[in-house]
Design a protein around this motif. Structure first.
Motif, PDB file in Angstrom:
ATOM      1  N   LEU A  15       0.829  -1.202   0.000  1.00 38.47           N
ATOM      2  CA  LEU A  15       0.000   0.000   0.000  1.00 38.47           C
ATOM      3  C   LEU A  15       0.864   1.252   0.000  1.00 38.47           C
ATOM      4  CD1 LEU A  15      -2.770   1.402   0.235  1.00 38.47           C
ATOM      5  CD2 LEU A  15      -2.611   1.083   2.720  1.00 38.47           C
ATOM      6  N   ALA A  16       1.905   1.274   0.833  1.00 36.00           N
ATOM      7  CA  ALA A  16       2.782   2.452   0.921  1.00 36.00           C
ATOM      8  C   ALA A  16       3.478   2.719  -0.408  1.00 36.00           C
ATOM      9  CB  ALA A  16       3.806   2.252   2.031  1.00 36.00           C
ATOM     10  N   HIS A  17       3.937   1.668  -1.078  1.00 34.28           N
ATOM     11  CA  HIS A  17       4.622   1.843  -2.368  1.00 34.28           C
ATOM     12  C   HIS A  17       3.727   2.573  -3.357  1.00 34.28           C
ATOM     13  CE1 HIS A  17       6.941   0.780  -6.000  1.00 34.28           C
ATOM     14  NE2 HIS A  17       5.742   0.623  -6.547  1.00 34.28           N
ATOM     15  N   TRP A  18       2.488   2.093  -3.494  1.00 27.23           N
ATOM     16  CA  TRP A  18       1.612   2.679  -4.505  1.00 27.23           C
ATOM     17  C   TRP A  18       1.115   4.054  -4.092  1.00 27.23           C
ATOM     18  CZ3 TRP A  18       1.924   0.938  -9.161  1.00 27.23           C
ATOM     19  CH2 TRP A  18       2.313  -0.377  -9.363  1.00 27.23           C
ATOM     20  N   PHE A  24       0.972  10.555  -2.476  1.00 27.69           N
ATOM     21  CA  PHE A  24       0.660  10.606  -1.048  1.00 27.69           C
ATOM     22  C   PHE A  24       1.959  10.556  -0.234  1.00 27.69           C
ATOM     23  CE2 PHE A  24      -3.121   9.090  -3.086  1.00 27.69           C
ATOM     24  CZ  PHE A  24      -4.196   9.428  -2.280  1.00 27.69           C
ATOM     25  N   GLU A  25       1.845  10.825   1.058  1.00 32.19           N
ATOM     26  CA  GLU A  25       2.978  10.719   1.978  1.00 32.19           C
ATOM     27  C   GLU A  25       2.673   9.602   2.985  1.00 32.19           C
ATOM     28  OE1 GLU A  25       4.203  14.370   3.798  1.00 32.19           O
ATOM     29  OE2 GLU A  25       3.707  15.542   2.002  1.00 32.19           O
ATOM     30  N   PRO A  26       3.163   8.378   2.749  1.00 34.90           N
ATOM     31  CA  PRO A  26       2.841   7.268   3.643  1.00 34.90           C
ATOM     32  C   PRO A  26       3.823   7.154   4.814  1.00 34.90           C
ATOM     33  CG  PRO A  26       3.992   6.445   1.711  1.00 34.90           C
ATOM     34  CD  PRO A  26       3.842   7.940   1.518  1.00 34.90           C
ATOM     35  N   THR A  27       3.289   6.792   5.948  1.00 30.16           N
ATOM     36  CA  THR A  27       4.061   6.450   7.136  1.00 30.16           C
ATOM     37  C   THR A  27       3.592   5.081   7.612  1.00 30.16           C
ATOM     38  OG1 THR A  27       4.334   8.751   7.839  1.00 30.16           O
ATOM     39  CG2 THR A  27       4.562   7.062   9.537  1.00 30.16           C
ATOM     40  N   ILE A  28       4.534   4.181   7.919  1.00 32.34           N
ATOM     41  CA  ILE A  28       4.195   2.862   8.439  1.00 32.34           C
ATOM     42  C   ILE A  28       4.678   2.771   9.881  1.00 32.34           C
ATOM     43  CG2 ILE A  28       4.670   0.383   8.308  1.00 32.34           C
ATOM     44  CD1 ILE A  28       4.738   0.579   5.321  1.00 32.34           C
ATOM     45  N   VAL A  29       3.775   2.404  10.791  1.00 33.59           N
ATOM     46  CA  VAL A  29       4.144   2.143  12.174  1.00 33.59           C
ATOM     47  C   VAL A  29       4.091   0.638  12.406  1.00 33.59           C
ATOM     48  CG1 VAL A  29       1.763   2.497  13.000  1.00 33.59           C
ATOM     49  CG2 VAL A  29       3.686   2.682  14.592  1.00 33.59           C
ATOM     50  N   GLU A  30       5.121   0.108  13.039  1.00 33.52           N
ATOM     51  CA  GLU A  30       5.253  -1.332  13.267  1.00 33.52           C
ATOM     52  C   GLU A  30       5.705  -1.543  14.711  1.00 33.52           C
ATOM     53  OE1 GLU A  30       5.517  -5.094  13.660  1.00 33.52           O
ATOM     54  OE2 GLU A  30       4.699  -4.349  11.763  1.00 33.52           O
ATOM     55  N   ARG A  31       4.949  -2.328  15.458  1.00 34.09           N
ATOM     56  CA  ARG A  31       5.203  -2.461  16.887  1.00 34.09           C
ATOM     57  C   ARG A  31       6.510  -3.182  17.205  1.00 34.09           C
ATOM     58  NH1 ARG A  31       4.210  -7.550  18.601  1.00 34.09           N
ATOM     59  NH2 ARG A  31       2.929  -8.897  17.277  1.00 34.09           N
ATOM     60  N   THR A  32       6.979  -4.064  16.312  1.00 28.39           N
ATOM     61  CA  THR A  32       8.235  -4.743  16.584  1.00 28.39           C
ATOM     62  C   THR A  32       9.402  -3.789  16.327  1.00 28.39           C
ATOM     63  OG1 THR A  32       8.303  -5.612  14.328  1.00 28.39           O
ATOM     64  CG2 THR A  32       7.282  -6.988  16.006  1.00 28.39           C
ATOM     65  N   ASP A 116      13.037   3.806   1.200  1.00 24.90           N
ATOM     66  CA  ASP A 116      13.511   5.144   0.815  1.00 24.90           C
ATOM     67  C   ASP A 116      12.367   6.100   0.485  1.00 24.90           C
ATOM     68  OD1 ASP A 116      16.163   4.364   1.131  1.00 24.90           O
ATOM     69  OD2 ASP A 116      16.339   3.709  -0.960  1.00 24.90           O
ATOM     70  N   SER A 117      11.158   5.579   0.363  1.00 30.86           N
ATOM     71  CA  SER A 117      10.015   6.423  -0.019  1.00 30.86           C
ATOM     72  C   SER A 117       8.943   6.501   1.065  1.00 30.86           C
ATOM     73  CB  SER A 117       9.374   5.890  -1.313  1.00 30.86           C
ATOM     74  OG  SER A 117       8.919   4.553  -1.140  1.00 30.86           O
ATOM     75  N   THR A 118       9.128   5.741   2.133  1.00 35.78           N
ATOM     76  CA  THR A 118       8.131   5.655   3.202  1.00 35.78           C
ATOM     77  C   THR A 118       8.801   5.882   4.547  1.00 35.78           C
ATOM     78  OG1 THR A 118       6.755   4.103   1.960  1.00 35.78           O
ATOM     79  CG2 THR A 118       6.473   4.127   4.344  1.00 35.78           C
ATOM     80  N   GLU A 119       8.169   6.640   5.399  1.00 38.42           N
ATOM     81  CA  GLU A 119       8.643   6.804   6.770  1.00 38.42           C
ATOM     82  C   GLU A 119       8.242   5.570   7.578  1.00 38.42           C
ATOM     83  OE1 GLU A 119       8.098   9.867  10.567  1.00 38.42           O
ATOM     84  OE2 GLU A 119       6.609   9.812   8.944  1.00 38.42           O
ATOM     85  N   TYR A 120       9.225   4.900   8.180  1.00 34.82           N
ATOM     86  CA  TYR A 120       8.961   3.737   9.014  1.00 34.82           C
ATOM     87  C   TYR A 120       9.168   4.095  10.480  1.00 34.82           C
ATOM     88  CZ  TYR A 120       8.441   0.127   5.405  1.00 34.82           C
ATOM     89  OH  TYR A 120       7.981  -0.651   4.368  1.00 34.82           O
ATOM     90  N   LEU A 121       8.202   3.734  11.321  1.00 33.54           N
ATOM     91  CA  LEU A 121       8.295   3.932  12.759  1.00 33.54           C
ATOM     92  C   LEU A 121       8.289   2.561  13.430  1.00 33.54           C
ATOM     93  CD1 LEU A 121       5.605   6.767  13.148  1.00 33.54           C
ATOM     94  CD2 LEU A 121       8.071   7.043  12.780  1.00 33.54           C
ATOM     95  N   PHE A 122       9.475   1.992  13.642  1.00 34.48           N
ATOM     96  CA  PHE A 122       9.561   0.681  14.280  1.00 34.48           C
ATOM     97  C   PHE A 122       9.512   0.840  15.801  1.00 34.48           C
ATOM     98  CE2 PHE A 122      11.531  -0.493  10.176  1.00 34.48           C
ATOM     99  CZ  PHE A 122      10.787  -1.624   9.900  1.00 34.48           C
ATOM    100  N   GLY A 123       9.055  -0.204  16.473  1.00 34.10           N
ATOM    101  CA  GLY A 123       9.016  -0.202  17.924  1.00 34.10           C
ATOM    102  C   GLY A 123       7.956   0.700  18.511  1.00 34.10           C
ATOM    103  N   ASP A 124       6.887   0.944  17.775  1.00 31.91           N
ATOM    104  CA  ASP A 124       5.825   1.822  18.260  1.00 31.91           C
ATOM    105  C   ASP A 124       4.483   1.273  17.775  1.00 31.91           C
ATOM    106  OD1 ASP A 124       4.713   3.910  19.656  1.00 31.91           O
ATOM    107  OD2 ASP A 124       5.841   5.487  18.607  1.00 31.91           O
ATOM    108  N   SER A 125       3.400   1.807  18.298  1.00 28.38           N
ATOM    109  CA  SER A 125       2.066   1.365  17.917  1.00 28.38           C
ATOM    110  C   SER A 125       1.091   2.494  18.193  1.00 28.38           C
ATOM    111  CB  SER A 125       1.673   0.112  18.710  1.00 28.38           C
ATOM    112  OG  SER A 125       0.428  -0.408  18.272  1.00 28.38           O
ATOM    113  N   ILE A 126      -0.117   2.363  17.630  1.00 34.01           N
ATOM    114  CA  ILE A 126      -1.150   3.365  17.832  1.00 34.01           C
ATOM    115  C   ILE A 126      -1.845   3.109  19.170  1.00 34.01           C
ATOM    116  CG2 ILE A 126      -3.294   4.329  16.936  1.00 34.01           C
ATOM    117  CD1 ILE A 126      -2.394   3.438  14.144  1.00 34.01           C
ATOM    118  N   ALA A 127      -1.904   4.145  20.004  1.00 38.78           N
ATOM    119  CA  ALA A 127      -2.599   4.033  21.292  1.00 38.78           C
ATOM    120  C   ALA A 127      -4.033   4.536  21.194  1.00 38.78           C
ATOM    121  CB  ALA A 127      -1.844   4.800  22.367  1.00 38.78           C
TER     122      ALA A 127
END
Length: 406
Positions: A15-18, A24-32, A116-127
């Protein structure tokens, strides 16, 4: 337009790639704290349209190079002669474009395509999330607060976004009566490109080599009444598996000796998620988070890839009218999701025999089908639910939407 995606496995990066390609400006948050799977996870399949999506992304060659290359299957049963199955010919008959790949390898490749095109937020999650109709205010577990135009849950069967926006999982969770466990262990059997499977009524045990690591992957599928366990507690899950297969025989005692040390252990129910709608306001769901057809039996990985591609395209086509984009995405994907959910119980019934007749017939049917001419195989597959699910949704062409102002 800023889009927050929860989940960095398969649907999220696709989804972020497309979305990035469409402006668009995608950000991915990943809890691990890092990539979830490494070389872990079970082998998954990309069929037809899903494979074509990765071609359009430019990562098909890497995916094809990382394929498992498992070319034969030996099915054993207690007191019966082994049955040999040519997997290469079976896959050729099922789909003109197919690859089997470890889920962890697929995740790694998709991350490499998007980092390189998406902001990744590792070690976090939506509260928390608050949708005021013009945007979504998000508070993360880390305490950070940010605002996004859209939030998408691509965070799997036990989706955090779905829980926050749609309520508890329980009423939406439909168990199919089966369970899946997978873990890595030393190569005790010299499998090479072979898969060994042992069938009995209500149980399947499979082992196959992982050429990238030199290890063996052990997989267990079994039928059982609904089990109560914490899906976050790996030790509890390992104890359940050991109890279920403790007296099984075959090679299982050797496999279970390595259970406690397995760091990539995965266990979950074979279950579905059923929702009347996959979005509420500016919060949506994609892949297993919205319509899991059943791990290992419903083609969920291919469904996740195709649905993420369609969601991005429909959002881009709708420009700032997000509701229209979400509505069109659901209209296009729902028939495929519904079909995948319908076929899952049948697939589970085939691969985990429910009775002595199925136990007797399934191995021989699996051995005979690949021996037929490819054209005949494809005709047979086209008449059943699996074949229809793989080819039922033509892939839309969104190429003229590239870099639209949004």
């Amino acid at each position: 337009m800023k889009v927050l995606i929860s989940g960095a496995s398969v649907a999220g990066p696709v989804l972020a790639h497309w979305l990035h390609r469409y402006g668009f400006e995608p950000t991915i948050v990943e809890r691990t704290p890092a990539l979830r799977h490494g070389l872990g996870g079970h082998a998954v399949d990309l069929f037809s349209s899903a494979a074509e999506v990765t071609r359009r992304m430019g990562c098909w060659d890497a995916i094809d190079a990382a394929r498992t290359r498992l070319d034969s299957l030996t099915i054993e049963r207690f007191g019966k002669r082994p049955v040999q199955v040519d997997l290469g010919r079976m896959y050729a008959g099922l789909s003109s474009s197919h690859v089997e790949i470890l889920r962890g390898e697929l995740t790694r490749i998709l991350y490499g395509t998007t980092r390189d095109s998406t902001e990744y937020l590792f070690g976090d999650s939506i509260a928390t999330m608050s949708d005021d109709g013009t945007g979504v205010d998000v508070t993360f577990d880390s305490g950070t607060e940010r605002r996004f135009d859209l939030v998408v849950g691509a965070d799997g069967l036990h989706s955090n976004v779905r829980r926050l926006a749609f309520g508890p999982e329980g009423p939406l969770h439909r168990p199919l009566g089966g369970y899946l466990a997978v873990f890595s262990m030393p190569d005790l059997f010299g499998l090479g490109n072979r898969t060994l499977a042992h069938l009995s009524v209500g149980k399947l045990v499979g082992i196959y080599g992982v050429r990238q690591t030199g290890l063996t992957r052990a997989g267990f599928l079994f039928r059982a009444p609904e089990l109560q366990y914490d899906y976050r507690d790996k030790n509890e899950q390992k104890a359940l598996l050991a109890k279920e297969f403790g007296d099984y025989g075959w090679k299982v005692p050797q496999l279970l000796q390595h259970l406690d040390a397995a760091e990539d252990f995965y266990f979950d129910s074979i279950s579905q998620i059923t929702l009347d709608s996959w979005y509420r306001g500016r919060i949506g769901l994609v892949g297993d988070a919205g319509y899991c057809p059943g791990p290992a039996v419903g083609g969920g990985t291919s469904l996740a890839v195709v649905s993420a591609y369609v969601l991005a395209g429909e959002l881009a086509a709708a420009r700032s009218d997000l509701q229209s984009g979400l509505r069109n995405y659901e209209r296009i994907i729902r028939p495929l999701a519904d079909l995948s959910r319908r076929i899952s119980p049948k697939v589970m019934g085939t691969i985990i025999p429910g009775g002595s007749l199925a136990l007797r017939l399934m191995p021989h049917a699996a051995a005979v089908l690949p021996k037929l001419p490819t054209a005949v195989q494809r005709l047979i597959w086209s008449q059943n639910a699996v074949g229809k699910a793989i080819s039922s949704v033509p892939l839309p062409d969104y190429s003229d939407l590239t870099r639209l102002p949004v």
